[in-house]
Design an enzyme around this catalytic site. Structure first.
Site, mmCIF file in Angstrom:
data_model
loop_
_atom_site.group_PDB
_atom_site.id
_atom_site.type_symbol
_atom_site.label_atom_id
_atom_site.label_comp_id
_atom_site.label_asym_id
_atom_site.label_seq_id
_atom_site.Cartn_x
_atom_site.Cartn_y
_atom_site.Cartn_z
ATOM 1 N N CYS A 25 0.846 -1.191 0.000
ATOM 2 C CA CYS A 25 0.000 0.000 0.000
ATOM 3 C C CYS A 25 0.886 1.248 0.000
ATOM 4 O O CYS A 25 1.297 1.729 1.064
ATOM 5 C CB CYS A 25 -0.900 -0.041 1.238
ATOM 6 S SG CYS A 25 -1.939 1.384 1.415
ATOM 7 N N GLY A 54 6.019 -9.622 5.421
ATOM 8 C CA GLY A 54 7.463 -9.790 5.506
ATOM 9 C C GLY A 54 8.145 -8.529 6.012
ATOM 10 O O GLY A 54 7.528 -7.708 6.702
ATOM 11 N N ASP A 80 10.037 -14.844 0.719
ATOM 12 C CA ASP A 80 11.463 -14.497 0.759
ATOM 13 C C ASP A 80 12.147 -14.926 2.063
ATOM 14 O O ASP A 80 13.373 -14.828 2.174
ATOM 15 C CB ASP A 80 11.644 -12.983 0.586
ATOM 16 C CG ASP A 80 11.298 -12.537 -0.817
ATOM 17 O OD1 ASP A 80 11.243 -13.400 -1.710
ATOM 18 O OD2 ASP A 80 11.073 -11.334 -1.016
ATOM 19 N N ARG A 124 13.600 -10.517 -4.921
ATOM 20 C CA ARG A 124 14.124 -9.253 -5.443
ATOM 21 C C ARG A 124 15.368 -8.823 -4.673
ATOM 22 O O ARG A 124 16.298 -8.297 -5.220
ATOM 23 C CB ARG A 124 13.025 -8.184 -5.380
ATOM 24 C CG ARG A 124 13.276 -7.063 -6.312
ATOM 25 C CD ARG A 124 12.087 -6.235 -6.715
ATOM 26 N NE ARG A 124 10.933 -6.280 -5.859
ATOM 27 C CZ ARG A 124 9.691 -6.271 -6.320
ATOM 28 N NH1 ARG A 124 9.466 -6.282 -7.612
ATOM 29 N NH2 ARG A 124 8.673 -6.260 -5.484
ATOM 30 N N GLY A 138 19.723 -30.295 -6.668
ATOM 31 C CA GLY A 138 20.972 -30.800 -7.241
ATOM 32 C C GLY A 138 21.449 -29.945 -8.412
ATOM 33 O O GLY A 138 22.022 -30.451 -9.377
ATOM 34 N N LYS A 166 30.135 -34.211 -19.025
ATOM 35 C CA LYS A 166 28.958 -33.706 -18.303
ATOM 36 C C LYS A 166 28.024 -33.053 -19.327
ATOM 37 O O LYS A 166 28.410 -32.122 -20.019
ATOM 38 C CB LYS A 166 29.403 -32.691 -17.232
ATOM 39 C CG LYS A 166 28.260 -32.201 -16.403
ATOM 40 C CD LYS A 166 28.731 -31.496 -15.149
ATOM 41 C CE LYS A 166 27.581 -30.855 -14.392
ATOM 42 N NZ LYS A 166 26.442 -31.742 -14.144
ATOM 43 N N GLU A 175 15.839 -13.394 -8.912
ATOM 44 C CA GLU A 175 15.446 -12.290 -9.804
ATOM 45 C C GLU A 175 16.187 -10.984 -9.509
ATOM 46 O O GLU A 175 16.355 -10.164 -10.394
ATOM 47 C CB GLU A 175 13.930 -12.051 -9.751
ATOM 48 C CG GLU A 175 13.445 -11.560 -8.415
ATOM 49 C CD GLU A 175 11.968 -11.148 -8.438
ATOM 50 O OE1 GLU A 175 11.260 -11.527 -7.511
ATOM 51 O OE2 GLU A 175 11.566 -10.442 -9.361
ATOM 52 N N ARG A 197 18.911 -22.447 -22.449
ATOM 53 C CA ARG A 197 17.541 -21.903 -22.431
ATOM 54 C C ARG A 197 17.268 -21.216 -21.094
ATOM 55 O O ARG A 197 17.774 -21.653 -20.058
ATOM 56 C CB ARG A 197 16.515 -23.026 -22.603
ATOM 57 C CG ARG A 197 16.632 -23.787 -23.894
ATOM 58 C CD ARG A 197 16.062 -22.981 -25.049
ATOM 59 N NE ARG A 197 16.233 -23.703 -26.296
ATOM 60 C CZ ARG A 197 15.277 -24.444 -26.860
ATOM 61 N NH1 ARG A 197 14.102 -24.553 -26.291
ATOM 62 N NH2 ARG A 197 15.509 -25.062 -28.006
ATOM 63 N N ARG A 206 4.268 -18.044 -5.907
ATOM 64 C CA ARG A 206 3.577 -17.264 -4.892
ATOM 65 C C ARG A 206 2.183 -17.784 -4.574
ATOM 66 O O ARG A 206 1.446 -17.173 -3.805
ATOM 67 C CB ARG A 206 3.436 -15.828 -5.405
ATOM 68 C CG ARG A 206 4.486 -14.897 -4.937
ATOM 69 C CD ARG A 206 3.777 -13.824 -4.168
ATOM 70 N NE ARG A 206 4.587 -12.655 -4.003
ATOM 71 C CZ ARG A 206 4.162 -11.450 -4.289
ATOM 72 N NH1 ARG A 206 2.964 -11.264 -4.800
ATOM 73 N NH2 ARG A 206 4.926 -10.431 -4.064
HETATM 74 O O1 F6P Z 1 8.552 -9.640 -1.572
HETATM 75 C C1 F6P Z 1 8.149 -10.902 -1.964
HETATM 76 C C2 F6P Z 1 8.245 -11.089 -3.440
HETATM 77 O O2 F6P Z 1 7.650 -12.308 -3.739
HETATM 78 C C3 F6P Z 1 9.631 -11.026 -4.069
HETATM 79 O O3 F6P Z 1 10.370 -12.197 -3.973
HETATM 80 C C4 F6P Z 1 9.273 -10.692 -5.483
HETATM 81 O O4 F6P Z 1 10.337 -10.041 -6.087
HETATM 82 C C5 F6P Z 1 8.140 -9.771 -5.330
HETATM 83 O O5 F6P Z 1 7.501 -10.116 -4.146
HETATM 84 C C6 F6P Z 1 7.189 -9.797 -6.470
HETATM 85 O O6 F6P Z 1 6.255 -8.806 -6.275
HETATM 86 P P1 F6P Z 1 5.236 -8.325 -7.375
HETATM 87 O O7 F6P Z 1 4.212 -9.403 -7.482
HETATM 88 O O8 F6P Z 1 4.681 -7.061 -6.845
HETATM 89 O O9 F6P Z 1 6.016 -8.174 -8.628
#
Ligand code: F6P
Length: 272
Positions: A25, A54, A80, A124, A138, A166, A175, A197, A206
C-alpha cells in the site's frame, strides 16, 4: 468494512493467496495515509492489530507503532523468508517446493536433450529461494544478490565439464541478482556455444496449495499472535525458531537476515 468470525475462514486452509486481499500500500508510506489508517482504527474502536507479512510490512508496522502507539503484533509470512531472528516464514516452504517441482521437471529435458537451463526464481533482494532450490534440486550453480558472480569462470567450468562428458547444467538465478535469466543464457551460449535456455518461474511460486509445514506454521503463529495481543504485548512479532514459537521485537525482526551463503554455496559446488 467486513467483520470476520470463525466461519469466515472456513474452507481456506488448502488455499494460497489472501482472502483479506491485503497487498502493498504505497499510500501508507505517506503521512496522510497513516493518519487515515489511525482514523479507521479509532472510529472502529480497534484495540490491536495483527500484521501478516514480511520485512516491508514489519518495518511499516514498527514505524506506525512508534508514532501512534497502536498495539501491533506481526506474523511472518513471505516467500522471501526475510525476517531476522526466526528460521522460517509462512509460505516459504511452499514456494521452495513449488520451484523445486518445476526444476525437477526441467531436469528431464536438460538431461535428455543435453542442454543448459537458467531458471529464474523470485527474490528481489534475497537469494533464499534460489539457494534452497539449487541445493535441494541438485543444481550446478546459483546466482544470488548476496554473492558476487563470475560468469566467464562458470562458462569455463561448463566447457571443462562438457569435455569430461557432463551433458547438462541447471543454473538457478534469483530475480534480484542484477542479470536476468535471458541475458545470462545469451552470454553462456556466446561463450560456450552450448545450447542454453532461460525460464522465469515467476508468480507460480507465490500461489497454490500450501505445504503441510506452511499450514501448520500459519495455525500456530495465528494463535500465538492472538495470545500476545491479549497479554498486552506490542511492537513485536511471533515466529518459529529452533523448533519453538518465539517472540521477536520488530526492531530485531526488521534487521537484515543473513543467509548462510558461503557454506550452502560450498555444498552446492561439492555436489556438482
Ligand atoms: O517480496 C516478496 C516477493 O515475492 C519477491 O520475492 C518478489 O520479487 C516480489 O515479491 C514480487 O512482487 P510483485 O508481485 O509485486 O512483482
Amino acid at each position: 468494512m467486513k467483520l470476520f468470525d470463525h466461519r469466515s475462514v472456513s474452507g481456506i486452509i488448502n488455499q494460497g493467496g489472501t482472502v483479506l486481499k491485503t497487498a502493498r500500500c504505497p499510500e501508507f508510506q505517506t503521512q496522510e495515509g497513516q493518519e487515515r489508517a489511525l482514523e479507521t482504527i479509532k472510529k472502529n474502536s480497534i484495540e490491536g492489530l495483527i500484521i501478516i507479512g514480511g520485512n516491508g510490512s514489519f518495518t511499516a508496522a514498527h514505524e506506525f507503532y512508534k508514532k501512534y502507539k497502536v498495539s501491533i503484533v506481526g506474523i511472518p509470512a513471505s516467500i522471501d523468508n526475510d525476517i531476522n531472528g526466526i528460521d522460517v516464514t509462512i509460505g516459504s516452504d511452499t514456494a521452495i517446493n513449488t520451484a523445486l517441482s518445476a526444476i525437477d521437471n526441467i531436469r528431464d529435458t536438460a538431461t535428455s536433450m543435453e542442454r543448459i537451463f537458467i531458471v529464474e526464481v523470485m527474490g528481489r533482494k534475497s537469494g533464499f529461494i534460489a539457494l534452497s532450490v539449487a541445493l535441494a534440486g541438485g543444481c550446478e550453480e546459483v546466482i544470488i544478490p548476496e554473492r558476487k558472480f563470475d560468469l566467464p569462470a562458470v562458462c569455463h567450468e561448463i566447457v571443462e565439464g562438457n569435455l569430461r562428458g557432463k551433458i547438462s547444467w541447471i543454473i538457478v538465478v534469483a530475480e534480484g541478482s542484477g542479470l536476468k535469466a535471458e541475458e545470462i543464457a545469451r552470454q553462456i551460449t556466446e561463450m560456450t556455444t552450448l545450447e542454453t535456455r532461460a525460464i522465469v518461474l515467476g508468480h507460480i511460486q507465490r500461489g497454490g496449495r500450501p505445504s503441510a509445514f506452511s499450514r501448520d506454521l500459519a495455525l500456530r503463529l495465528g494463535q500465538a499472535a492472538v495470545d500476545c495481543l491479549l497479554a498486552g504485548k506490542k511492537d513485536m512479532a511471533v515466529g518459529f525458531f529452533c523448533g519453538k514459537i518465539v517472540e521477536v521485537d520488530f526492531a530485531v525482526a526488521i534487521q537484515e537476515k543473513k543467509l548462510e551463503v558461503d557454506s550452502l554455496y560450498k555444498l552446492i559446488k561439492i555436489l556438482t
